[in-house]
Design a protein around this motif. Structure first.
Motif, mmCIF file in Angstrom:
data_model
loop_
_atom_site.group_PDB
_atom_site.id
_atom_site.type_symbol
_atom_site.label_atom_id
_atom_site.label_comp_id
_atom_site.label_asym_id
_atom_site.label_seq_id
_atom_site.Cartn_x
_atom_site.Cartn_y
_atom_site.Cartn_z
ATOM 1 N N CYS A 40 2.407 19.528 1.612
ATOM 2 C CA CYS A 40 2.668 18.199 2.162
ATOM 3 C C CYS A 40 4.047 17.803 1.645
ATOM 4 N N LEU A 41 4.911 17.384 2.540
ATOM 5 C CA LEU A 41 6.273 16.978 2.174
ATOM 6 C C LEU A 41 6.444 15.511 2.525
ATOM 7 N N LYS A 42 6.965 14.722 1.588
ATOM 8 C CA LYS A 42 7.139 13.300 1.885
ATOM 9 C C LYS A 42 8.394 12.740 1.244
ATOM 10 N N LEU A 43 8.859 11.658 1.839
ATOM 11 C CA LEU A 43 9.975 10.887 1.322
ATOM 12 C C LEU A 43 9.358 9.670 0.653
ATOM 13 N N PRO A 44 9.427 9.592 -0.658
ATOM 14 C CA PRO A 44 8.747 8.493 -1.346
ATOM 15 C C PRO A 44 9.430 7.148 -1.114
ATOM 16 N N GLY A 50 8.665 3.263 7.878
ATOM 17 C CA GLY A 50 7.356 3.146 7.242
ATOM 18 C C GLY A 50 7.408 3.532 5.779
ATOM 19 N N PHE A 51 6.260 3.437 5.147
ATOM 20 C CA PHE A 51 6.170 3.723 3.716
ATOM 21 C C PHE A 51 5.794 5.188 3.488
ATOM 22 N N SER A 52 6.601 5.873 2.718
ATOM 23 C CA SER A 52 6.375 7.275 2.343
ATOM 24 C C SER A 52 6.001 8.179 3.524
ATOM 25 N N PRO A 53 6.895 8.300 4.518
ATOM 26 C CA PRO A 53 6.593 9.196 5.641
ATOM 27 C C PRO A 53 6.394 10.625 5.140
ATOM 28 N N ARG A 54 5.519 11.358 5.838
ATOM 29 C CA ARG A 54 5.175 12.706 5.386
ATOM 30 C C ARG A 54 4.839 13.616 6.555
#
Length: 170
Positions: A40-44, A50-54
């Motif tokens: 799972c890869l996300k932008l914190p 949006g919040f923390s897209p992944r």
């Protein structure tokens, strides 16, 4: 020492982890792979989308690339694996990542004066527009065509994470 198959697979996943780090993303991994998600890869944090897209990804590796007319023919995805990526009904967008690796593990990485070189290159494809197979058979495989223009870089990986957040869910 790892056997050839596991060594190749581990290198492929590590290749993606390095790109994620370069893209400013964080990665996580389920403690048990039950649904075909390797990473799972996300932008914190909070973003314009949006919040923390992944995104969730299944990572595959290949030493001998079959390409023609701008497409890679990947035949090593069984029907169960395919169904875990195909269709629009995932809460979190899913992608197949294919990392083209050298035939010999001794060529996976090289240290040069300019820095560390990881070989060769990664590609991505979404199967959200594909129809899952009604009665999948693990012994049968599905050919997936991956555009050679879908190259994984730090920038493209970050874009997959942030732009997928804007897509409507299933």
């Amino acid at each position: 020492m790892l056997d050839t198959r596991n060594h190749q697979g581990k290198f492929g996943a590590d290749y993606i982890r390095v790109l994620a780090s370069a893209a400013g993303l964080i990665w996580s991994q389920d403690d048990v792979d039950l649904d075909g998600v390797d990473l799972c890869l996300k932008l914190p944090g909070r973003t314009p989308r949006g919040f923390s897209p992944r995104i969730e990804v299944q990572v595959k590796t290949i030493a001998k690339l079959q390409g023609r007319q701008g497409l890679i023919d990947f035949d090593n995805l069984d029907q169960l694996q395919y169904n875990r990526l195909a269709g629009p009904d995932f809460t979190v967008p899913r992608y197949l990542f294919l990392v083209h690796v050298p035939a010999s593990a001794t060529h996976y990485a090289d240290l040069r004066t300019a820095g560390l070189l990881l070989r060769h290159i990664g590609y991505f494809v979404s199967l959200a527009d594909r129809t899952p197979i009604p009665v999948p058979d693990r012994k049968r495989h599905v050919r997936v065509k991956i555009p050679m223009s879908n190259i994984l870089t730090a920038a493209s990986l970050r874009a997959l994470v942030t732009e997928s957040a804007a897509l409507p869910a299933g």
